[in-house]
Design an enzyme around this catalytic site. Structure first.
Site, PDB file in Angstrom:
ATOM      1  N   ASP A  41       2.558   4.877  -0.319  1.00 25.22           N
ATOM      2  CA  ASP A  41       2.125   6.228   0.062  1.00 25.22           C
ATOM      3  C   ASP A  41       2.041   7.149  -1.152  1.00 25.22           C
ATOM      4  O   ASP A  41       2.578   6.848  -2.211  1.00 25.22           O
ATOM      5  CB  ASP A  41       3.159   6.862   1.009  1.00 25.22           C
ATOM      6  CG  ASP A  41       3.215   6.166   2.345  1.00 25.22           C
ATOM      7  OD1 ASP A  41       2.172   5.673   2.803  1.00 25.22           O
ATOM      8  OD2 ASP A  41       4.326   6.129   2.927  1.00 25.22           O
ATOM      9  N   ARG A  93      11.523   4.507   4.125  1.00 26.34           N
ATOM     10  CA  ARG A  93      11.923   5.912   4.135  1.00 26.34           C
ATOM     11  C   ARG A  93      12.602   6.296   5.443  1.00 26.34           C
ATOM     12  O   ARG A  93      13.487   7.163   5.465  1.00 26.34           O
ATOM     13  CB  ARG A  93      10.704   6.795   3.845  1.00 26.34           C
ATOM     14  CG  ARG A  93      10.228   6.614   2.396  1.00 26.34           C
ATOM     15  CD  ARG A  93       8.795   7.077   2.181  1.00 26.34           C
ATOM     16  NE  ARG A  93       8.653   8.476   2.516  1.00 26.34           N
ATOM     17  CZ  ARG A  93       7.477   9.092   2.633  1.00 26.34           C
ATOM     18  NH1 ARG A  93       6.343   8.417   2.456  1.00 26.34           N
ATOM     19  NH2 ARG A  93       7.428  10.366   2.926  1.00 26.34           N
ATOM     20  N   ARG A  97       0.863  -1.182   0.000  1.00 19.27           N
ATOM     21  CA  ARG A  97       0.000   0.000   0.000  1.00 19.27           C
ATOM     22  C   ARG A  97       0.898   1.230   0.000  1.00 19.27           C
ATOM     23  O   ARG A  97       1.164   1.823   1.047  1.00 19.27           O
ATOM     24  CB  ARG A  97      -0.943  -0.064   1.198  1.00 19.27           C
ATOM     25  CG  ARG A  97      -1.980  -1.177   0.994  1.00 19.27           C
ATOM     26  CD  ARG A  97      -2.834  -1.385   2.204  1.00 19.27           C
ATOM     27  NE  ARG A  97      -2.025  -1.814   3.340  1.00 19.27           N
ATOM     28  CZ  ARG A  97      -2.479  -1.980   4.569  1.00 19.27           C
ATOM     29  NH1 ARG A  97      -3.745  -1.727   4.827  1.00 19.27           N
ATOM     30  NH2 ARG A  97      -1.687  -2.385   5.525  1.00 19.27           N
TER      31      ARG A  97
END
Lengths: 243, 243
Positions: free
Chosen positions: B47, B195, B45
């Site tokens: 971002d 990230r 999923r």
């Protein structure tokens, strides 16, 4: 100054009222950095959607900043789709356009059934296989000094060139994996000339026409076989040279 | 179905009211081609702003089209920033997300003084030189089975994972010319985990912290040295694998 830009969101290099142009964007950045209004001259007046990696521009300034500091300050004032590559002080009388001895363009065709994704704004997608060897053979016929009027876009008024003779130093075509690349270098190019040359080479690549047809088109006969104007997004001004 | 997309103009993979999502774009294309409403499940999923070259999705259909015809029809119905890479009929019970055994992501840093131009939406620009060898050494410390809670983004409600243990199979960092690349593969990733890992590795690359600090962060001490969350645009979901 050598600059690069993504032409996607520009109406072209040249200033046009009510449109976003590379020229006006540069002039605004120069005014922002130097406090002066400067007229920017570009070596190649690229159309809307055409990109540049090695466009050369010139402008006058009384700024006391040294060239590399000026370049960094301008780069910081430019939007993210234009960037400064190199800055030099030019000799008196230098003019990015009139002093240029040659320009080089690259046209990139994405020749694959699958659509391009990350490169989609920088290539022309053509699904059917292109005969790149035949395209290259036809390209060599077009090299040299010729009247390129059959490859000139129709233009009104002062933009119409009076002399349509040009020296096409180099026109090469080759395959690089899923890409078919056309490299063109000339003293200068007529409006739409590279995109019209590519349109004709693609007719050769799809075997609609042969080398003798290309010779006839160049001789001013049989323009109807010449193919269309390839889309702007596949075209990039790669370099300009000077004495 | 394996798909690729440019995440720039999406609010992320998952459907969100009033936003443009990859999931809804796919569901609309499926409805357009099959006439059926189908729920699409995605392996990752991603971002907003995160890209994919090898996202895997699953959906049920009673369409009689064979997989490759269905894929071509869907591809033709999708906008230019999403494309179908491969289509296969899946065994009963297959679920793109729950059946996945691993995911691979790549993070790309443009480590050069000059700004990226044509790649600007796909890389994170970092001007100062990064010590990629130190980053790679720190990356190896993070490999293996750990509680990655220190690298989990803060989330509300049902999206918060209850178990934050993950198996990070691979975390490698190397320089490819002007790019510094981080490759990560794990059974699954926590929200923002890649990230956040990259943010920490960049603190190592700029020599703000060393390997012992990374060990302390992983042990749940010294989160303040962990660095920020690297921007979405440098991240790409490169692949998903299954039994």
């Amino acid at each position: 100054m050598t600059i690069a830009y993504d032409g996607t969101d520009f109406a072209g290099f040249q200033i046009q009222p009510g449109e976003r142009s590379v020229q006006e964007t540069l002039e605004d950045a120069i005014t922002c950095v130097t406090g002066e209004a400067s007229r920017v001259e570009g070596a190649g007046r690229t159309d809307s959607g055409v990109h540049a990696r090695g466009q050369v521009i010139s402008f006058r300034t009384s700024s006391k900043l040294n060239p590399s500091t000026l370049g960094r300050a301008l780069d910081a004032s430019l939007p993210d789709d234009v960037t400064v590559v190199d800055v030099r002080e030019a000799p008196a009388g230098f003019h990015a356009r009139f002093s240029a001895r040659g320009r080089a363009y690259r046209y990139t065709i994405w020749n694959e059934r699958e659509r391009p994704l990350f490169d989609r704004k920088y290539v022309y997608h053509w699904r059917a296989w292109l005969d790149d060897a035949a395209m290259d053979a036809a390209a060599r016929v077009l090299e040299g000094q010729h009247d390129f009027a059959p490859f000139c876009g129709t233009l009104r008024g002062r933009d119409r060139p009076t002399d349509t003779r040009r020296h096409l130093f180099r026109l090469h075509c080759w395959r690089d994996g899923r890409r078919v690349v056309v490299d063109a270098a000339a003293d200068s190019f007529l409006p739409h000339m590279v995109r019209n040359l590519v349109g004709t080479l693609m007719h050769v690549g799809t075997r609609k026409i042969g080398i003798s047809d290309v010779q006839a088109i160049l001789a001013g006969r049989g323009r109807q076989g010449a193919g269309g104007t390839a889309p702007a997004r596949g075209l990039c001004l790669t370099g300009v040279w000077y004495d």
